[in-house]
Design an enzyme around this catalytic site. Sequence first.
Site, PDB file in Angstrom:
ATOM      1  N   HIS A 237       0.874  -1.169   0.000  1.00 29.97           N
ATOM      2  CA  HIS A 237       0.000   0.000   0.000  1.00 29.97           C
ATOM      3  C   HIS A 237       0.918   1.228   0.000  1.00 29.97           C
ATOM      4  CE1 HIS A 237      -2.838   2.951   1.734  1.00 29.97           C
ATOM      5  NE2 HIS A 237      -3.807   2.125   1.400  1.00 29.97           N
TER       6      HIS A 237
ATOM      7  N   ASP B 223       3.176  -4.326   8.107  1.00 33.86           N
ATOM      8  CA  ASP B 223       1.943  -3.566   7.940  1.00 33.86           C
ATOM      9  C   ASP B 223       0.793  -4.549   8.146  1.00 33.86           C
ATOM     10  OD1 ASP B 223      -0.393  -2.481   6.938  1.00 33.86           O
ATOM     11  OD2 ASP B 223       0.525  -1.636   5.134  1.00 33.86           O
TER      12      ASP B 223
ATOM     13  N   GLN C 108      -4.450  -5.141   6.984  1.00 35.90           N
ATOM     14  CA  GLN C 108      -5.431  -6.076   6.419  1.00 35.90           C
ATOM     15  C   GLN C 108      -5.404  -7.428   7.129  1.00 35.90           C
ATOM     16  OE1 GLN C 108      -7.727  -5.316   4.307  1.00 35.90           O
ATOM     17  NE2 GLN C 108      -6.991  -3.355   3.542  1.00 35.90           N
TER      18      GLN C 108
ATOM     19  N   LYS D  53     -10.337  -0.489  10.322  1.00 33.09           N
ATOM     20  CA  LYS D  53     -10.518  -1.713   9.534  1.00 33.09           C
ATOM     21  C   LYS D  53     -10.923  -2.892  10.417  1.00 33.09           C
ATOM     22  CE  LYS D  53      -7.206  -0.269   6.014  1.00 33.09           C
ATOM     23  NZ  LYS D  53      -7.902   0.120   4.789  1.00 33.09           N
TER      24      LYS D  53
ATOM     25  N   CYS E 152      -4.744   2.323  -3.868  1.00 31.62           N
ATOM     26  CA  CYS E 152      -3.567   2.887  -3.200  1.00 31.62           C
ATOM     27  C   CYS E 152      -2.342   1.990  -3.355  1.00 31.62           C
ATOM     28  CB  CYS E 152      -3.813   3.157  -1.712  1.00 31.62           C
ATOM     29  SG  CYS E 152      -5.092   4.364  -1.432  1.00 31.62           S
TER      30      CYS E 152
END
Lengths: 148, 418
Positions: free
Chosen positions: B135, B212, B215, B238, B376
């Site tokens: 991302h 990261d 997700q 999220k 993104c």
Amino acid sequence: MSAFDELYQEIIMDHYRSPRGAAKLDHVPQAMAHENPTCGDSIKLEVVVGAGGRLERVRFDGHGCAISTASASLMTESMHGLSVADARERADTFIKALRGEIPASVLDEMGDLAAFKGLTSFPVRVKCATLAWHALLVSLPRVTTPGA
Amino acid sequence: MDRIMQEKIQLIGPRSVEDIRSDFPILDRTVNGKPLAYLDNAATSQKPRLVLDAIRVYYEHGNANVHRALHTLGEEATAAYEEARGKVQRFLSARTSREIIFTRGTTEAINLVASSWADTNLSRGDVVLTTEMEHHSNLVPWQLACARRGCTLRFIPLAPDGTLDMAEAERSWDPRTRLVAVTYVSNVLGTVNDVKSIAAMAHRRGAVVLVDGAQAVPHMRVDVQDLDCDFFAFSGHKVYAPMGIGALYGKEKILDAIPPWMGGGEMIRSVSLEGSTWNDLPWKFEAGTPNVEGAVGLSAAIDYIHTLGLSSIGKREGELAAYARERLSGVRALTQYGAAPRRSGVFPFNLGDIHAHDVAQFLDREGIAVRAGHHCAQPLARKLGVPATVRASLSFYNTFSEIDRLVDALDGALRFYA
Ligand SMILES: Cc1ncc(COP(=O)(O)O)c(C=O)c1O
């Protein structure tokens, strides 16, 4: 009419399915392409100004969504025979109207371009509809006069 | 049994899907006259009433500034804020809550590391290694840091199936690599990366690892000690919490050794006109009045996830994803992207020659919310050779009949744009 139907009006769908002024413009360098990075759309223009200083031919080469394709197609039609100054003013008015900077009712006086009035309820799609017009504004100062 | 009946008895843990959907007030609304089918969960999740209530109760009952008020409300707000930190610590299986820094989200968390850590640990000629599937928020901060520090940014390449080419990464490992920044789960392809092995490889070669987790946390159990990553970032919005709150996990030893990022109130111990000394971890990295409402909401969201159970969530989402994959492969002219063996419920696709924006707009007419664009991740879109894709992304509260509606609407779009 639903907002969706306002957006994808018959006239827009018609220009999307059979775009006018669409051509392979391999002679225009890719560096001259105008891009909308949010959707990856990219468009190249060819603007030919006749001896009388009027736009003789505007063609585009690009791949985009229905709205951007139809807008490019309608633009090539609406530019025919305009002086460079008028073309610039027309593009300016169209862009300002879609961005809501001037009342969208000005589109009523612009023939088939009035079909884009429905776009004002889809702010995200304004960039799609104005891509070709921004490309035109950039191309106009560098117009080629045949024989020049 | 028809699908509607089946749906009524679908369970997530002990509760029916229908019952669980009623926890989310927004799922009741209509869009363009149709029931909302929210299939844009990778962009942001919807919020359960438990979270909305926690925020309301906080403002109606306990609102005050934290860490500075010597009155009851201030003490209660501080307690709620710090309790939320403890909740996040346990959620990520971190060793201590000193290792949890509240941020605005993943982006801010990564920027903190790409600033404080990078400016004290990167020297001219060093290498930061990231991947081709990041991302922008795990790419651009490293571009900026590398430009500032005179470093080179390198990339673990993407294999054709949408996994990371780890063999190539090992082969072309640069000994000057100081940090590896990698996403746990790709927001475009759904690929679940083996971040534990990546961390082990990086550590063997003396690099630190930032994961990261934006997700990942909504869909799977995360244990930062087991992964052995040095930093881990995620966003509350999220995982069913409000926007504007998220966290950075960092190993205490590393966080202790790096300077603050932003200056202001809260992050200092003592201030004179000439200079200041820093507060202890984690407050050293939390300048200014924090997002207490967000922390309270995040705390409630974690409670909510625990009432469902992450394994029940995983099982439910696995079933939905298998069904979606099967139904989507039956749609005429539909191209799906990514074929990693481990994937989350993220489905990027294109429909014939129809532009992703047009597909999404048509689905919206049918009340179906998906994302269209480059998500993104422009370099990844370029690598796939498709500037824009449509992305449907699932959560446990989605239903089989919503997937059926998606498939029907895609057939409708094919006819409409033909
Ligand atoms: C993989 C990944 N990383 C980072 C982000 C950025 O998160 P945020 O915008 O909440 O900071 C996102 C969300 O869009 C994401 O999907």
